[in-house]
Design a protein around this motif. Structure first.
Motif, PDB file in Angstrom:
ATOM      1  N   ALA A  76       0.821  -1.225   0.000  1.00 19.04           N
ATOM      2  CA  ALA A  76       0.000   0.000   0.000  1.00 19.04           C
ATOM      3  C   ALA A  76       0.846   1.262   0.000  1.00 19.04           C
ATOM      4  CB  ALA A  76      -0.941  -0.004   1.200  1.00 19.04           C
ATOM      5  N   GLN A  77       2.144   1.143   0.336  1.00 22.41           N
ATOM      6  CA  GLN A  77       2.994   2.334   0.361  1.00 22.41           C
ATOM      7  C   GLN A  77       3.133   2.963  -1.029  1.00 22.41           C
ATOM      8  OE1 GLN A  77       6.950   1.439   1.708  1.00 22.41           O
ATOM      9  NE2 GLN A  77       7.121  -0.343   0.373  1.00 22.41           N
ATOM     10  N   GLN A  78       2.860   2.193  -2.069  1.00 19.17           N
ATOM     11  CA  GLN A  78       2.934   2.706  -3.434  1.00 19.17           C
ATOM     12  C   GLN A  78       1.685   3.494  -3.832  1.00 19.17           C
ATOM     13  OE1 GLN A  78       5.834   2.317  -5.047  1.00 19.17           O
ATOM     14  NE2 GLN A  78       6.537   1.204  -3.243  1.00 19.17           N
ATOM     15  N   MET A  79       0.675   3.475  -2.980  1.00 17.12           N
ATOM     16  CA  MET A  79      -0.606   4.116  -3.292  1.00 17.12           C
ATOM     17  C   MET A  79      -0.772   5.396  -2.492  1.00 17.12           C
ATOM     18  SD  MET A  79      -2.729   0.526  -2.957  1.00 17.12           S
ATOM     19  CE  MET A  79      -4.359   1.151  -3.218  1.00 17.12           C
ATOM     20  N   THR A  80      -1.498   6.354  -3.056  1.00 19.03           N
ATOM     21  CA  THR A  80      -1.841   7.562  -2.306  1.00 19.03           C
ATOM     22  C   THR A  80      -2.926   7.208  -1.288  1.00 19.03           C
ATOM     23  OG1 THR A  80      -3.643   8.234  -3.768  1.00 19.03           O
ATOM     24  CG2 THR A  80      -1.409   8.989  -4.364  1.00 19.03           C
ATOM     25  N   PRO A  81      -3.127   8.030  -0.267  1.00 17.10           N
ATOM     26  CA  PRO A  81      -4.218   7.747   0.684  1.00 17.10           C
ATOM     27  C   PRO A  81      -5.576   7.617  -0.014  1.00 17.10           C
ATOM     28  CG  PRO A  81      -2.750   9.372   1.613  1.00 17.10           C
ATOM     29  CD  PRO A  81      -2.303   9.158   0.185  1.00 17.10           C
ATOM     30  N   GLY A  82      -5.845   8.453  -0.988  1.00 16.66           N
ATOM     31  CA  GLY A  82      -7.111   8.363  -1.718  1.00 16.66           C
ATOM     32  C   GLY A  82      -7.250   7.044  -2.454  1.00 16.66           C
TER      33      GLY A  82
END
Length: 122
Positions: A76-82
């Motif tokens: 998930a670190q590759q994803m933005t919070p949104g």
């Protein structure tokens, strides 16, 4: 100053084919306030009354994964919070599902998340 947020209830659906569910958490996202978080509460007695054969340890582990995803751990670190929020609230046929997304206004998203957990889950 209050800013917009989105939230969804996290539901335990022990037998997907039956569609029965129990609220076990809330996820809240505010782009304007830079906040994404989940709070969960697994009431073992209530779950056992609802679905006696549920593996509570497995459900607890799965709920922890919602917290890890919100914080950006692992892939998930590759994803933005949104992106993480949208991924978590996307429809799925698993034991843990997000309900419909609702909106509100808050100046303190962490406090709002705690309030929603009290009102909708506990």
């Amino acid at each position: 100053m209050r800013k917009p947020f989105e939230y969804a209830v996290i539901r335990l659906v022990p037998r997907v084919e039956r569609g029965e569910q129990i609220n076990v958490g809330v996820i809240l996202y505010s782009q304007a306030l830079g906040f994404l978080g989940a709070r969960t509460h697994l009431d073992a007695e209530r779950v056992r009354a609802f679905a006696p054969d549920v593996d509570l340890a497995a459900v607890g582990g799965a709920l922890e994964s919602w917290d890890r995803t919100c914080s950006g751990a692992g892939p998930a670190q590759q994803m933005t919070p949104g992106e993480r929020f949208r991924w978590l609230v996307a429809p799925r046929s698993t034991m843990l599902q997000a309900g419909p997304v609702h909106m509100g206004l808050t100046a303190d998203p962490a406090a709002e998340l705690d309030r929603l957990l009290d009102v909708l889950v506990r």
